[in-house]
Design a protein around this motif. Structure first.
Motif, mmCIF file in Angstrom:
data_model
loop_
_atom_site.group_PDB
_atom_site.id
_atom_site.type_symbol
_atom_site.label_atom_id
_atom_site.label_comp_id
_atom_site.label_asym_id
_atom_site.label_seq_id
_atom_site.Cartn_x
_atom_site.Cartn_y
_atom_site.Cartn_z
ATOM 1 N N ILE A 66 36.200 21.149 30.116
ATOM 2 C CA ILE A 66 37.430 21.599 30.800
ATOM 3 C C ILE A 66 38.216 22.608 29.968
ATOM 4 C CG2 ILE A 66 38.857 19.624 30.043
ATOM 5 C CD1 ILE A 66 40.283 19.925 32.868
ATOM 6 N N GLY A 67 38.159 22.472 28.643
ATOM 7 C CA GLY A 67 38.853 23.429 27.778
ATOM 8 C C GLY A 67 38.313 24.832 27.986
ATOM 9 N N ALA A 68 36.981 24.925 27.982
ATOM 10 C CA ALA A 68 36.345 26.229 28.179
ATOM 11 C C ALA A 68 36.591 26.749 29.592
ATOM 12 C CB ALA A 68 34.844 26.128 27.909
ATOM 13 N N VAL A 69 36.617 25.843 30.569
ATOM 14 C CA VAL A 69 36.896 26.252 31.955
ATOM 15 C C VAL A 69 38.290 26.867 32.033
ATOM 16 C CG1 VAL A 69 37.326 25.432 34.325
ATOM 17 C CG2 VAL A 69 35.342 24.602 33.067
ATOM 18 N N TYR A 70 39.268 26.201 31.404
ATOM 19 C CA TYR A 70 40.633 26.729 31.454
ATOM 20 C C TYR A 70 40.764 28.042 30.697
ATOM 21 C CZ TYR A 70 45.549 27.589 30.945
ATOM 22 O OH TYR A 70 46.764 28.202 30.971
ATOM 23 N N PHE A 71 40.244 28.068 29.461
ATOM 24 C CA PHE A 71 40.370 29.286 28.655
ATOM 25 C C PHE A 71 39.670 30.465 29.311
ATOM 26 C CE2 PHE A 71 41.087 26.345 24.949
ATOM 27 C CZ PHE A 71 42.424 26.691 24.797
ATOM 28 N N ARG A 72 38.608 30.162 30.079
ATOM 29 C CA ARG A 72 37.920 31.238 30.773
ATOM 30 C C ARG A 72 38.689 31.637 32.030
ATOM 31 N NH1 ARG A 72 35.496 30.888 35.176
ATOM 32 N NH2 ARG A 72 34.373 32.675 35.954
ATOM 33 N N LEU A 73 39.171 30.630 32.768
ATOM 34 C CA LEU A 73 39.870 30.883 34.019
ATOM 35 C C LEU A 73 41.133 31.685 33.832
ATOM 36 C CD1 LEU A 73 39.868 27.585 36.030
ATOM 37 C CD2 LEU A 73 39.258 29.836 36.892
ATOM 38 N N GLY A 74 41.935 31.258 32.853
ATOM 39 C CA GLY A 74 43.203 31.934 32.592
ATOM 40 C C GLY A 74 42.971 33.434 32.499
ATOM 41 N N PRO A 75 42.256 33.882 31.437
ATOM 42 C CA PRO A 75 42.011 35.314 31.297
ATOM 43 C C PRO A 75 41.219 35.896 32.466
ATOM 44 C CG PRO A 75 41.264 34.125 29.351
ATOM 45 C CD PRO A 75 41.713 33.103 30.343
ATOM 46 N N HIS A 76 40.226 35.152 32.969
ATOM 47 C CA HIS A 76 39.370 35.719 34.018
ATOM 48 C C HIS A 76 40.169 35.969 35.293
ATOM 49 C CE1 HIS A 76 35.321 36.737 35.470
ATOM 50 N NE2 HIS A 76 35.885 36.504 36.640
ATOM 51 N N THR A 77 40.946 34.965 35.692
ATOM 52 C CA THR A 77 41.784 35.090 36.886
ATOM 53 C C THR A 77 42.744 36.258 36.719
ATOM 54 O OG1 THR A 77 41.746 32.694 37.102
ATOM 55 C CG2 THR A 77 43.433 33.858 38.360
ATOM 56 N N VAL A 78 43.439 36.246 35.575
ATOM 57 C CA VAL A 78 44.437 37.270 35.327
ATOM 58 C C VAL A 78 43.806 38.653 35.233
ATOM 59 C CG1 VAL A 78 46.146 38.090 33.674
ATOM 60 C CG2 VAL A 78 46.044 35.680 34.247
ATOM 61 N N LEU A 79 42.708 38.755 34.462
ATOM 62 C CA LEU A 79 42.052 40.059 34.312
ATOM 63 C C LEU A 79 41.516 40.566 35.649
ATOM 64 C CD1 LEU A 79 40.157 39.369 30.978
ATOM 65 C CD2 LEU A 79 41.918 41.108 31.276
ATOM 66 N N SER A 80 40.842 39.683 36.422
ATOM 67 C CA SER A 80 40.307 40.101 37.726
ATOM 68 C C SER A 80 41.430 40.601 38.621
ATOM 69 C CB SER A 80 39.608 38.947 38.451
ATOM 70 O OG SER A 80 38.502 38.518 37.732
ATOM 71 N N LEU A 86 35.760 45.555 48.590
ATOM 72 C CA LEU A 86 34.483 45.025 48.094
ATOM 73 C C LEU A 86 34.163 45.654 46.739
ATOM 74 C CD1 LEU A 86 31.263 44.348 49.984
ATOM 75 C CD2 LEU A 86 31.115 45.884 48.061
ATOM 76 N N VAL A 87 34.235 46.981 46.681
ATOM 77 C CA VAL A 87 33.922 47.697 45.445
ATOM 78 C C VAL A 87 34.920 47.347 44.344
ATOM 79 C CG1 VAL A 87 33.638 49.969 44.378
ATOM 80 C CG2 VAL A 87 32.807 49.572 46.700
ATOM 81 N N LEU A 88 36.207 47.320 44.699
ATOM 82 C CA LEU A 88 37.245 47.025 43.711
ATOM 83 C C LEU A 88 37.138 45.583 43.211
ATOM 84 C CD1 LEU A 88 40.392 48.804 45.239
ATOM 85 C CD2 LEU A 88 38.781 49.659 43.548
ATOM 86 N N GLY A 89 36.893 44.667 44.142
ATOM 87 C CA GLY A 89 36.748 43.257 43.773
ATOM 88 C C GLY A 89 35.584 43.052 42.821
ATOM 89 N N ALA A 90 34.470 43.700 43.150
ATOM 90 C CA ALA A 90 33.279 43.595 42.309
ATOM 91 C C ALA A 90 33.522 44.206 40.932
ATOM 92 C CB ALA A 90 32.096 44.268 42.992
ATOM 93 N N THR A 91 34.157 45.368 40.911
ATOM 94 C CA THR A 91 34.440 46.048 39.638
ATOM 95 C C THR A 91 35.364 45.209 38.765
ATOM 96 O OG1 THR A 91 34.345 48.121 40.876
ATOM 97 C CG2 THR A 91 35.155 48.253 38.617
ATOM 98 N N ALA A 92 36.416 44.677 39.379
ATOM 99 C CA ALA A 92 37.375 43.846 38.654
ATOM 100 C C ALA A 92 36.687 42.617 38.062
ATOM 101 C CB ALA A 92 38.509 43.428 39.582
ATOM 102 N N GLY A 93 35.842 41.969 38.877
ATOM 103 C CA GLY A 93 35.117 40.784 38.414
ATOM 104 C C GLY A 93 34.203 41.096 37.239
ATOM 105 N N CYS A 94 33.542 42.231 37.302
ATOM 106 C CA CYS A 94 32.621 42.622 36.229
ATOM 107 C C CYS A 94 33.349 42.966 34.940
ATOM 108 C CB CYS A 94 31.751 43.795 36.666
ATOM 109 S SG CYS A 94 30.517 43.318 37.888
ATOM 110 N N LEU A 95 34.485 43.665 35.047
ATOM 111 C CA LEU A 95 35.274 43.999 33.865
ATOM 112 C C LEU A 95 35.738 42.709 33.182
ATOM 113 C CD1 LEU A 95 37.433 46.969 35.219
ATOM 114 C CD2 LEU A 95 35.712 47.106 33.415
#
Length: 294
Positions: free
Chosen positions: A270-284, A9-18
């Motif tokens: 959709i462009g912004a969704v993808y550009f956000r998802l790519g890094p967000h998914t990977v970074l999280s 829970l803590v790690l997931g939340a921290t990763a999402g916030c970063l």
């Protein structure tokens, strides 16, 4: 495995916030693109925002460089709540052995996502309101004119009670359920596929990155219509009794958008969704993975 759910829970939340810090500007851009030309036929309205990069420049012009971090506090709150709950539930499902069954990963991911979306919904509501707010010349969608995150929560609660804080949640649950299920079901297989092609070493961060980028295409295509609906339901003006002035609910929203804006209206941003998802998914996932292995 091997990590207790509470730690997850803590790690997931921290990763999402970063990840949120780095991808919030794309959220702002996405919100504006999705509200642009609301319920108007294509080509009949002015378009202050055109494509991801030019929209980002337009946001900076109207709101200054810091305008790209609008709604950041609400975004961090949402990411913390949503991802914390999502990883916690998913971790429990893993411990219970549900993910061992065929389709179990997808079902557990979807269920965990839905619970997370419900818990985080008020934060997402406020985030959408704050990100849509701008100078009248550049405004798209309804302007709620909140002073800050705290005054936003306060005024929504004062006008519509607790129920008002969960307004638009009907769009959020399918959005995260679909996103979560597609993400979790394609990410692992995309990662394996990338390794089978021997592009990268198994377990290397490059494989994780490539897997994330591949899986993000699937997630963006599946999720954008739900994302548009979510943004519209969250941002619409409401009557005193709390009913929406534009949409009666989820289905009404889909029908109105497709009738008035065409099916492509459901793919706004959709462009912004993808550009956000790519890094967000990977970074999280990257932060989560690294934090777990510490």
């Amino acid at each position: 495995g091997g990590v207790p759910p509470a730690t997850d829970l803590v790690l997931g939340a921290t990763a999402g916030c970063l990840a949120c810090f780095l991808t919030n500007p794309l959220e702002v851009v996405k919100t504006r693109l999705q509200l642009q030309g609301e319920l108007q036929a294509p080509g009949t309205y002015p378009r202050p925002y055109r494509g991801v990069l030019r929209a980002a420049v337009a946001v900076c012009r109207a709101d200054g460089l810091w305008g790209l971090q609008k709604g950041l506090a609400a975004g961090l709150l949402y990411q913390g709540l949503m991802n914390g709950v999502r990883f916690y539930c998913y971790s429990h499902a893993e411990d219970a052995g549900w993910t061992g069954y065929t389709g179990g990963t997808v079902a557990a991911g979807a269920a965990a996502g839905a619970v997370g979306a419900i818990v985080g919904s008020p934060a997402y509501l406020v985030k959408t309101h704050l990100q849509a707010q701008t100078l009248s010349a550049m405004a798209v969608g309804h302007q709620h004119n909140h002073e800050s995150i705290s005054s936003a929560f306060k005024s929504i609660y004062q006008q519509h009670g607790v129920v008002g804080l969960w307004r638009g949640v009907t769009g959020a649950v399918p959005r995260v359920t679909v996103g979560s299920a597609v993400q979790l079901s394609t990410f692992a297989s995309a990662k394996d596929w990338v390794c089978e092609l021997q592009w990268f070493r198994k377990g290397s961060w490059a494989a994780v990155l490539a897997g994330g980028m591949v899986s993000s295409v699937a997630v963006a295509v599946a999720m954008t219509p739900f994302d548009v609906i979510s943004t519209r339901l969250y941002n619409q003006p409401v009557h005193a009794d709390g009913t929406g002035k534009l949409y009666r609910g989820f289905l009404d929203c889909i029908l109105q958008i497709s009738n008035k804006e065409g099916l492509l209206g459901l793919y706004k941003g959709i462009g912004a969704v993808y550009f956000r998802l790519g890094p967000h998914t990977v970074l999280s996932l990257f932060f989560w993975d690294k934090l777990r292995n510490m």
